[in-house]
Design a protein around this motif. Structure first.
Motif, short mmCIF file in Angstrom:
data_model
loop_
_atom_site.label_atom_id
_atom_site.label_comp_id
_atom_site.label_asym_id
_atom_site.label_seq_id
_atom_site.Cartn_x
_atom_site.Cartn_y
_atom_site.Cartn_z
N ARG A 180 26.31 -0.91 -97.51
CA ARG A 180 26.78 -2.51 -97.78
C ARG A 180 26.39 -3.01 -96.47
N CYS A 203 21.17 -4.62 -106.17
CA CYS A 203 21.92 -5.38 -105.19
C CYS A 203 22.81 -6.25 -105.65
N THR A 204 23.78 -6.52 -105.04
CA THR A 204 24.72 -7.75 -105.14
C THR A 204 25.15 -8.23 -104.00
N GLN A 243 25.42 -5.37 -101.09
CA GLN A 243 25.71 -4.31 -101.66
C GLN A 243 24.20 -3.75 -102.11
N SER A 265 27.18 -11.52 -101.89
CA SER A 265 28.66 -12.02 -102.21
C SER A 265 28.97 -12.55 -100.79
N TYR A 280 18.09 -13.32 -107.05
CA TYR A 280 17.53 -12.15 -106.40
C TYR A 280 16.13 -11.89 -106.40
N LYS A 299 16.82 -6.82 -108.18
CA LYS A 299 17.70 -7.18 -109.31
C LYS A 299 17.97 -5.95 -109.86
#
Length: 126
Positions: free
Chosen positions: A19, A68-69, A82, A71, A60, A65
């Motif tokens: 992260r 990963c995230t 993340q 925010s 993304y 895609k």
């Protein structure tokens, strides 16, 4: 001026997770677009992920895609990435990016970035 400080990089085995965090300071506004780019050795810096000020618009790269995230926490002026199911191909220096207006195009181009962080190294071993 905006200052960006990334953290969270490191060495991880393939399939692992990391992260990344990017703390922004200075003249930062909630509507600024924030995102992540990465640069592998011998390669150009490429787009990874980006989101709008509200977080309602997210993009993304196809290569990340589903793994990963991105925010953001506007109260902390911090953006996160993340990364799960990491692959050796994800090895790169990851840079936090800020654009003070709408992204000129989607996916965002590195030439549209107004501020860069110093980068954090991510190394994925096979």
């Amino acid at each position: 001026q905006v200052q960006l400080v990334e953290s969270g990089g490191g060495l991880v085995q393939a399939g692992g997770s990391l992260r990344l965090s990017c703390a922004a300071s200075g003249r930062i506004f909630g509507w600024y677009r924030m995102g992540w780019f990465r640069q592998a050795p011998g390669m150009e810096r490429e787009f990874v992920a980006a989101l709008s000020g509200s977080g309602g618009s997210i993009n993304y790269a196809d290569s990340v895609k589903g793994r990963c995230t991105i925010s953001r926490d506007n109260a902390k002026n911090t953006v996160y990435l993340q990364m799960n199911s990491l692959e050796p191909e994800d090895t790169a220096i990851y840079y936090c990016a800020v654009r003070t207006a709408n992204w000129a195009k989607i996916p965002p181009d590195r030439g549209d970035v107004n501020y860069w962080g110093q980068g954090t190294q991510v190394t994925v071993s096979s």
